[in-house]
Design a protein around this motif. Structure first.
Motif, mmCIF file in Angstrom:
data_model
loop_
_atom_site.group_PDB
_atom_site.id
_atom_site.type_symbol
_atom_site.label_atom_id
_atom_site.label_comp_id
_atom_site.label_asym_id
_atom_site.label_seq_id
_atom_site.Cartn_x
_atom_site.Cartn_y
_atom_site.Cartn_z
ATOM 1 N N ASP A 182 0.826 -1.216 0.000
ATOM 2 C CA ASP A 182 0.000 0.000 0.000
ATOM 3 C C ASP A 182 0.855 1.259 0.000
ATOM 4 O O ASP A 182 0.544 2.236 -0.695
ATOM 5 C CB ASP A 182 -0.952 0.004 1.201
ATOM 6 C CG ASP A 182 -2.089 -1.001 1.071
ATOM 7 O OD1 ASP A 182 -2.290 -1.546 -0.041
ATOM 8 O OD2 ASP A 182 -2.768 -1.256 2.091
ATOM 9 N N GLN A 183 1.935 1.251 0.772
ATOM 10 C CA GLN A 183 2.829 2.422 0.820
ATOM 11 C C GLN A 183 3.457 2.692 -0.542
ATOM 12 O O GLN A 183 3.483 3.843 -1.007
ATOM 13 C CB GLN A 183 3.931 2.214 1.865
ATOM 14 C CG GLN A 183 3.463 2.309 3.290
ATOM 15 C CD GLN A 183 4.550 1.903 4.285
ATOM 16 O OE1 GLN A 183 5.586 1.337 3.916
ATOM 17 N NE2 GLN A 183 4.312 2.193 5.560
ATOM 18 N N LEU A 184 3.982 1.657 -1.182
ATOM 19 C CA LEU A 184 4.650 1.834 -2.472
ATOM 20 C C LEU A 184 3.665 2.238 -3.562
ATOM 21 O O LEU A 184 3.956 3.110 -4.386
ATOM 22 C CB LEU A 184 5.414 0.577 -2.870
ATOM 23 C CG LEU A 184 6.629 0.260 -2.005
ATOM 24 C CD1 LEU A 184 7.261 -1.060 -2.419
ATOM 25 C CD2 LEU A 184 7.650 1.389 -2.065
ATOM 26 N N ARG A 185 2.489 1.633 -3.552
ATOM 27 C CA ARG A 185 1.474 1.993 -4.546
ATOM 28 C C ARG A 185 1.032 3.448 -4.366
ATOM 29 O O ARG A 185 0.877 4.183 -5.347
ATOM 30 C CB ARG A 185 0.285 1.052 -4.447
ATOM 31 C CG ARG A 185 0.606 -0.344 -4.922
ATOM 32 C CD ARG A 185 -0.532 -1.297 -4.671
ATOM 33 N NE ARG A 185 -0.119 -2.662 -4.968
ATOM 34 C CZ ARG A 185 -0.821 -3.729 -4.635
ATOM 35 N NH1 ARG A 185 -1.981 -3.597 -4.017
ATOM 36 N NH2 ARG A 185 -0.373 -4.927 -4.943
ATOM 37 N N ALA A 186 0.837 3.852 -3.135
ATOM 38 C CA ALA A 186 0.430 5.246 -2.870
ATOM 39 C C ALA A 186 1.533 6.215 -3.279
ATOM 40 O O ALA A 186 1.256 7.300 -3.820
ATOM 41 C CB ALA A 186 0.087 5.419 -1.388
ATOM 42 N N LEU A 187 2.769 5.843 -3.047
ATOM 43 C CA LEU A 187 3.900 6.694 -3.402
ATOM 44 C C LEU A 187 3.958 6.922 -4.915
ATOM 45 O O LEU A 187 4.102 8.058 -5.383
ATOM 46 C CB LEU A 187 5.193 6.042 -2.909
ATOM 47 C CG LEU A 187 6.441 6.885 -2.945
ATOM 48 C CD1 LEU A 187 6.384 7.967 -1.875
ATOM 49 C CD2 LEU A 187 7.659 6.001 -2.725
ATOM 50 N N ILE A 188 3.807 5.843 -5.690
ATOM 51 C CA ILE A 188 3.857 5.961 -7.149
ATOM 52 C C ILE A 188 2.617 6.683 -7.662
ATOM 53 O O ILE A 188 2.709 7.520 -8.567
ATOM 54 C CB ILE A 188 4.021 4.570 -7.808
ATOM 55 C CG1 ILE A 188 5.365 3.951 -7.399
ATOM 56 C CG2 ILE A 188 3.894 4.665 -9.320
ATOM 57 C CD1 ILE A 188 6.598 4.813 -7.653
ATOM 58 N N GLU A 189 1.476 6.413 -7.089
ATOM 59 C CA GLU A 189 0.246 7.134 -7.470
ATOM 60 C C GLU A 189 0.430 8.628 -7.249
ATOM 61 O O GLU A 189 0.077 9.445 -8.112
ATOM 62 C CB GLU A 189 -0.942 6.609 -6.657
ATOM 63 C CG GLU A 189 -2.216 7.422 -6.796
ATOM 64 C CD GLU A 189 -2.863 7.338 -8.174
ATOM 65 O OE1 GLU A 189 -3.525 8.317 -8.569
ATOM 66 O OE2 GLU A 189 -2.706 6.306 -8.860
ATOM 67 N N GLU A 190 0.988 8.984 -6.110
ATOM 68 C CA GLU A 190 1.225 10.401 -5.824
ATOM 69 C C GLU A 190 2.229 11.003 -6.797
ATOM 70 O O GLU A 190 2.017 12.098 -7.322
ATOM 71 C CB GLU A 190 1.716 10.574 -4.381
ATOM 72 C CG GLU A 190 1.961 12.025 -4.012
ATOM 73 C CD GLU A 190 2.475 12.212 -2.602
ATOM 74 O OE1 GLU A 190 2.594 13.380 -2.191
ATOM 75 O OE2 GLU A 190 2.784 11.206 -1.919
ATOM 76 N N TYR A 191 3.325 10.298 -7.061
ATOM 77 C CA TYR A 191 4.339 10.820 -7.979
ATOM 78 C C TYR A 191 3.734 11.040 -9.371
ATOM 79 O O TYR A 191 3.991 12.047 -10.014
ATOM 80 C CB TYR A 191 5.538 9.874 -8.069
ATOM 81 C CG TYR A 191 6.589 10.357 -9.034
ATOM 82 C CD1 TYR A 191 7.496 11.338 -8.656
ATOM 83 C CD2 TYR A 191 6.657 9.868 -10.332
ATOM 84 C CE1 TYR A 191 8.458 11.813 -9.545
ATOM 85 C CE2 TYR A 191 7.614 10.331 -11.227
ATOM 86 C CZ TYR A 191 8.502 11.311 -10.829
ATOM 87 O OH TYR A 191 9.438 11.779 -11.711
ATOM 88 N N GLU A 192 2.934 10.104 -9.822
ATOM 89 C CA GLU A 192 2.381 10.177 -11.172
ATOM 90 C C GLU A 192 1.213 11.155 -11.294
ATOM 91 O O GLU A 192 1.026 11.752 -12.353
ATOM 92 C CB GLU A 192 1.921 8.785 -11.629
ATOM 93 C CG GLU A 192 3.047 7.785 -11.768
ATOM 94 C CD GLU A 192 4.064 8.140 -12.836
ATOM 95 O OE1 GLU A 192 3.727 8.871 -13.792
ATOM 96 O OE2 GLU A 192 5.221 7.687 -12.717
ATOM 97 N N ASN A 193 0.436 11.337 -10.232
ATOM 98 C CA ASN A 193 -0.808 12.107 -10.347
ATOM 99 C C ASN A 193 -0.996 13.194 -9.300
ATOM 100 O O ASN A 193 -1.990 13.922 -9.356
ATOM 101 C CB ASN A 193 -2.007 11.139 -10.264
ATOM 102 C CG ASN A 193 -1.914 10.061 -11.318
ATOM 103 O OD1 ASN A 193 -1.883 10.342 -12.497
ATOM 104 N ND2 ASN A 193 -1.824 8.806 -10.882
ATOM 105 N N GLY A 194 -0.084 13.306 -8.350
ATOM 106 C CA GLY A 194 -0.264 14.234 -7.238
ATOM 107 C C GLY A 194 0.052 15.675 -7.595
ATOM 108 O O GLY A 194 0.673 15.970 -8.629
#
Length: 194
Positions: free
Chosen positions: A110-122
């Motif tokens: 969950d941490q890694l997925r959220a990190l990449i989601e944030e990097y790509e779309n945040g």
């Protein structure tokens, strides 16, 4: 955590090690025969992200962590240069990260997925610093390659500069293009020992 999750985590660590031998292929278009690895790029990108975040008043640890992981998907899809991306329909980085983390402990996945989601779309200052760090590393690397005799890297420098989001990144880019890559060494050698 069960044994399968531990094994999956160990496998991901080995997978990330593959970035140490995977080359940044876009530099081949500039006739760089032995370009930096993806891991080398990610290392300096992380350093730059932390520095930028500090300069911009953002969370340096968070920006640095995003920068460390920003190209981790390239273990599975490779480093596709922008020219190649014009002709390919690739999985998103979020999809690749989901596959990479599918068997990890849930909290880590969950941490890694959220990190990449944030990097790509945040849309945060930390995201801006991580993205700027990626562009700045390309700019710094292009300057280093130009000094090594690869004269056709000007487009990398120019395109990196136009994509910068933060004032600190823009100022760092201005400073970098105005000096040689060995300026740090020259400065130290000109100073007396204390």
């Amino acid at each position: 955590m069960d044994d399968n999750e531990i094994d999956a985590t160990a496998q991901l660590i080995f997978e990330m090690g593959f970035l140490k031998v995977s080359k940044r292929t876009g530099w081949w278009l500039c006739n760089v025969k032995d370009p930096e690895s993806i891991a080398e790029h990610s290392f300096r990108t992380a350093i730059i992200a932390g520095l930028l975040a500090g300069m911009e008043g953002a969370d340096a640890a968070h920006a640095t962590t995003m920068a460390v992981w920003h190209d981790s998907q390239e273990t599975r899809v490779g480093d596709i240069p922008h020219l190649g991306r014009r002709y390919l329909k690739a999985a998103t980085n979020e999809q690749v990260t989901a596959d990479q983390t599918a068997s990890l402990p849930v909290v880590v996945a969950d941490q890694l997925r959220a990190l990449i989601e944030e990097y790509e779309n945040g849309h945060s200052l930390e995201v801006d610093c991580a993205h700027d760090a990626d562009k700045l590393d390309c700019l710094f690397q292009a300057i280093e390659y130009r000094e090594a005799g690869h004269m056709n890297v000007g487009r990398w420098i120019d395109s990196s500069r136009t994509k910068l989001r933060t004032k600190s990144a823009q100022r760092l880019a201005d400073a970098a293009v105005a000096m040689c890559s060995q300026q740090w060494h020259n400065t130290i050698m000109d100073q007396p020992l204390s």
